[in-house]
Design a protein around this motif. Structure first.
Motif, PDB file in Angstrom:
ATOM      1  N   GLU A  84       0.833  -1.206   0.000  1.00 36.73           N
ATOM      2  CA  GLU A  84       0.000   0.000   0.000  1.00 36.73           C
ATOM      3  C   GLU A  84       0.868   1.257   0.000  1.00 36.73           C
ATOM      4  N   ALA A  85       1.969   1.235   0.770  1.00 33.49           N
ATOM      5  CA  ALA A  85       2.899   2.364   0.776  1.00 33.49           C
ATOM      6  C   ALA A  85       3.553   2.520  -0.598  1.00 33.49           C
ATOM      7  N   PHE A  86       3.932   1.390  -1.192  1.00 31.11           N
ATOM      8  CA  PHE A  86       4.508   1.420  -2.536  1.00 31.11           C
ATOM      9  C   PHE A  86       3.507   1.969  -3.546  1.00 31.11           C
ATOM     10  N   SER A  87       2.254   1.510  -3.480  1.00 29.24           N
ATOM     11  CA  SER A  87       1.247   1.928  -4.457  1.00 29.24           C
ATOM     12  C   SER A  87       1.027   3.438  -4.426  1.00 29.24           C
ATOM     13  N   LYS A  88       1.024   4.005  -3.225  1.00 28.35           N
ATOM     14  CA  LYS A  88       0.870   5.450  -3.098  1.00 28.35           C
ATOM     15  C   LYS A  88       2.023   6.172  -3.790  1.00 28.35           C
ATOM     16  N   ALA A  89       3.233   5.727  -3.527  1.00 26.89           N
ATOM     17  CA  ALA A  89       4.404   6.348  -4.141  1.00 26.89           C
ATOM     18  C   ALA A  89       4.443   6.083  -5.644  1.00 26.89           C
ATOM     19  N   ASN A  90       3.963   4.908  -6.060  1.00 26.62           N
ATOM     20  CA  ASN A  90       3.988   4.551  -7.476  1.00 26.62           C
ATOM     21  C   ASN A  90       3.076   5.464  -8.294  1.00 26.62           C
ATOM     22  N   GLU A  91       1.934   5.831  -7.735  1.00 26.79           N
ATOM     23  CA  GLU A  91       1.038   6.764  -8.419  1.00 26.79           C
ATOM     24  C   GLU A  91       1.697   8.127  -8.561  1.00 26.79           C
ATOM     25  N   GLU A  92       2.413   8.546  -7.530  1.00 25.35           N
ATOM     26  CA  GLU A  92       3.131   9.817  -7.600  1.00 25.35           C
ATOM     27  C   GLU A  92       4.223   9.763  -8.669  1.00 25.35           C
ATOM     28  N   ALA A  93       4.913   8.612  -8.748  1.00 27.12           N
ATOM     29  CA  ALA A  93       5.985   8.462  -9.731  1.00 27.12           C
ATOM     30  C   ALA A  93       5.434   8.495 -11.156  1.00 27.12           C
ATOM     31  N   ALA A  94       4.305   7.831 -11.382  1.00 24.78           N
ATOM     32  CA  ALA A  94       3.715   7.786 -12.729  1.00 24.78           C
ATOM     33  C   ALA A  94       3.408   9.185 -13.244  1.00 24.78           C
ATOM     34  N   ARG A 102       4.261   7.465 -19.412  1.00 25.78           N
ATOM     35  CA  ARG A 102       3.383   7.129 -18.305  1.00 25.78           C
ATOM     36  C   ARG A 102       2.587   5.861 -18.608  1.00 25.78           C
ATOM     37  N   MET A 103       2.096   5.737 -19.828  1.00 23.52           N
ATOM     38  CA  MET A 103       1.328   4.537 -20.205  1.00 23.52           C
ATOM     39  C   MET A 103       2.200   3.291 -20.119  1.00 23.52           C
ATOM     40  N   LEU A 104       3.454   3.403 -20.589  1.00 25.48           N
ATOM     41  CA  LEU A 104       4.363   2.257 -20.509  1.00 25.48           C
ATOM     42  C   LEU A 104       4.686   1.943 -19.061  1.00 25.48           C
ATOM     43  N   TYR A 105       4.926   2.970 -18.265  1.00 22.18           N
ATOM     44  CA  TYR A 105       5.226   2.785 -16.843  1.00 22.18           C
ATOM     45  C   TYR A 105       4.083   2.050 -16.147  1.00 22.18           C
ATOM     46  N   GLN A 106       2.872   2.483 -16.415  1.00 20.34           N
ATOM     47  CA  GLN A 106       1.713   1.885 -15.747  1.00 20.34           C
ATOM     48  C   GLN A 106       1.427   0.471 -16.234  1.00 20.34           C
ATOM     49  N   SER A 107       1.983   0.102 -17.392  1.00 19.89           N
ATOM     50  CA  SER A 107       1.777  -1.256 -17.907  1.00 19.89           C
ATOM     51  C   SER A 107       2.710  -2.267 -17.263  1.00 19.89           C
ATOM     52  N   LEU A 108       3.776  -1.774 -16.612  1.00 15.86           N
ATOM     53  CA  LEU A 108       4.723  -2.681 -15.958  1.00 15.86           C
ATOM     54  C   LEU A 108       4.079  -3.277 -14.715  1.00 15.86           C
TER      55      LEU A 108
END
Length: 239
Positions: A84-94, A102-108
């Motif tokens: 959950e902590a990662f997911s929050k940061a991952n949205e910020e990173a995207a 961004r589309m490629l990043y979110q597909s990983l």
């Protein structure tokens, strides 16, 4: 592990490995991959985990400070909170990338924290060897550099054992620190996800999926002193 014969002075022979042993070392180096999603749920045997940690603990460290510690995280509830902590940061990173990236990043697929049966959090204690450390007197980062050597040792040993490793770096330091009770003075170096895998990518996943290609080694080599070279990745060269 076979013990090398020691001389009276505590030294061992520095002869090269045999051909098969050399090839095994280079094979581990060149086929090591950062695993993100392919983990199997099977638990890792305690003896195997111990071997991996012993490999990490055998890493070189400046001033023999050995600043690393290893937190083993198996509890699914703890790993869920870390995800959950990662997911929050991952949205910020995207949000930091342009639309195409961004589309490629979110597909990983970045599911290692929940899918891998074991996480190992590697930390660095700057006070482990006292305030003055041989070799760190003029570069305070040497303790962290040494800890990264332990990460690499573990990773290569894991490859030899058929264990996949994924390095999670997208999180706010305070979230993991709070989750695992890590003191402020101790640095969090790596959250590693470990588990068995059936397959590995033939080349780094980010290269295979078009994120970035390996740089040309010749562009990175200078003789005697720094030369400001144009560094071009394969996709920019059309390779």
């Amino acid at each position: 592990m076979n013990a090398e014969k020691q001389s009276a002075g505590g030294l061992i022979a520095a002869s090269p490995f045999g051909k098969e042993a050399r090839e095994a070392v280079y094979r581990a180096i060149h086929t090591r991959r950062d695993v993100r999603d392919q983990f199997l749920p099977d638990a890792l045997d305690d003896e195997l985990v111990r071997r991996l940690l012993e490999a990490a603990h055998a890493a070189p460290s400046v001033g023999f400070m050995q600043p690393w510690s290893f937190i083993l995280v198996r509890d699914p509830a703890t790993r869920q909170r870390a995800w959950e902590a990662f997911s929050k940061a991952n949205e910020e990173a995207a949000a930091l990338f342009n639309d195409e990236k961004r589309m490629l990043y979110q597909s990983l697929k970045l599911e290692g924290i929940r899918k891998a049966p074991l996480s190992i959090v590697v930390t660095c204690d700057p006070d482990r060897a006292g305030p003055v450390v041989l070799g760190r007197t003029h570069n305070p980062k040497m303790d962290v550099y040494s800890t990264v050597c332990a990460v690499q040792n573990l990773w290569l040993a894991a490859r030899a054992e058929g264990v996949g490793v994924g390095w999670v770096s997208i999180f706010h330091d305070r979230d993991v620190r709070s989750l695992l009770g890590i003191p402020e003075r101790v640095e969090i170096v790596a959250w590693l996800c470990l588990g068995y895998v059936n397959e590995l990518y033939a080349e780094p996943e980010l290269a295979q999926k078009g994120w970035r290609q390996r740089l040309d080694l010749d562009d990175l080599i200078c003789d005697e002193r720094w030369v400001d070279k144009p560094i071009c990745s394969a996709e920019r060269r059309g390779g």
